[in-house]
Write an enzyme that holds these catalytic residues in place. Sequence first.
Site, PDB file in Angstrom:
ATOM      1  CB  SER A  60      -0.948  -0.055   1.204  1.00  0.00           C
ATOM      2  OG  SER A  60      -1.963   0.919   1.104  1.00  0.00           O
ATOM      3  CG  ASP A  65      -7.182  -2.642  -3.676  1.00  0.00           C
ATOM      4  OD1 ASP A  65      -7.795  -2.037  -2.787  1.00  0.00           O
ATOM      5  OD2 ASP A  65      -5.941  -2.777  -3.680  1.00  0.00           O
ATOM      6  CG  HIS A 115      -5.554  -2.137  -0.006  1.00  0.00           C
ATOM      7  ND1 HIS A 115      -5.116  -1.714  -1.251  1.00  0.00           N
ATOM      8  CD2 HIS A 115      -4.839  -1.405   0.912  1.00  0.00           C
ATOM      9  CE1 HIS A 115      -4.204  -0.779  -1.101  1.00  0.00           C
ATOM     10  NE2 HIS A 115      -4.017  -0.579   0.202  1.00  0.00           N
TER      11      HIS A 115
END
Length: 267
Positions: free
Chosen positions: A95, A217, A245
Site C-alpha cells: 500500500s 481493490d 487490499h
Amino acid sequence: MDIARRNNVTVTGNPQGRTVVLAHGFGCDQNMWRLTVPALAEEYRVVLFDYVGSGAADPSAFSEDRYGSLAGYAQDVVEVCEALDVRDAVFVGHSVSAMVGVLAAGMAPERVGALVMVAPSPRYVDDEGYRGGFSAEDIDELLESLEANYLGWSAAMAPLIMGNAERPELGQELTNSFCATDPDMARVFARTTFLSDSRDDLKGVRVPTLVLECTQDVIAPREVGAFVHETITGSKLVTLDATGHCPHLSAPEATNQAILSFLANLK
C-alpha cells in the site's frame, strides 16, 4: 539512537541470501507479513520492522513534523538499512509503503536495488486524467470520520479495505490492527497517506520493479496499477487472482509466488 529498538527490527531467514525488506502499510505492523516470511526465509535474508507510530516501534520517537510526510517514513527505511548495513535490498512495500520504497530508493540508491509494490497507489484522490479511486470530498469525509472516532472508523473501514466478506476473520484482524494503533499517530499517518501525491516520484525509479494488483481493490483500483506500471519504465505488472487490499493475507500463495518469481529473475 538504537534504530533496531526504535523500529522493532526483526532479521530472519538465510544470512547469506540477498536481503528482502518487508514494509507494512497504514494501520498495520510487521506481523502482516507472517504468511510471506516462510516462503522467503530459506533463500533470502528477511528484514521486518515497524514504522514509528505503528506496531511495537518506540512511540517516544514519534514526531508529527517528521511523519507528516512520506519522506519521514522513507527515512525510517534508510536508517534501518544503514543500521544493518543492508545493500542492494529488494524492498517489498504494501500500500502506501510502495511509495515509501520509491522515496527510499531515491534517497539511498545503494541500499535499495529492486522494488515490489503490493497494491500501490501514488495518489488516492482523482485528478484530471487520473483515477485514484476517491474524490477530494471522499477523502475529506474519511479523514474527518477517522479523527472524530478512530475506533469506530476502524471497525467500519477495515473490513471494506480487506474485502473477502466471506472470510470475516480477515477483516477482524485488520480491525484489531487498526485499533491497536495510537489514534493520534494514526491520524498523522492517515493524512500523510491519503493526501499524498507521489506520481512524479515514480518517473525517477530506475530499479527493477514488480507491481502487484488485485482484481478488485476499493483502495487501489486497477486503473492505478496500470498507471504505476506505465509510469515506471521497465516495470512488470501482475494482476493477482485476489480481491481486497491485502493479498499477502487473503491470497498469500499467489502473492508469494509472484514475489518469488520476480526475485528469481533478478540479477
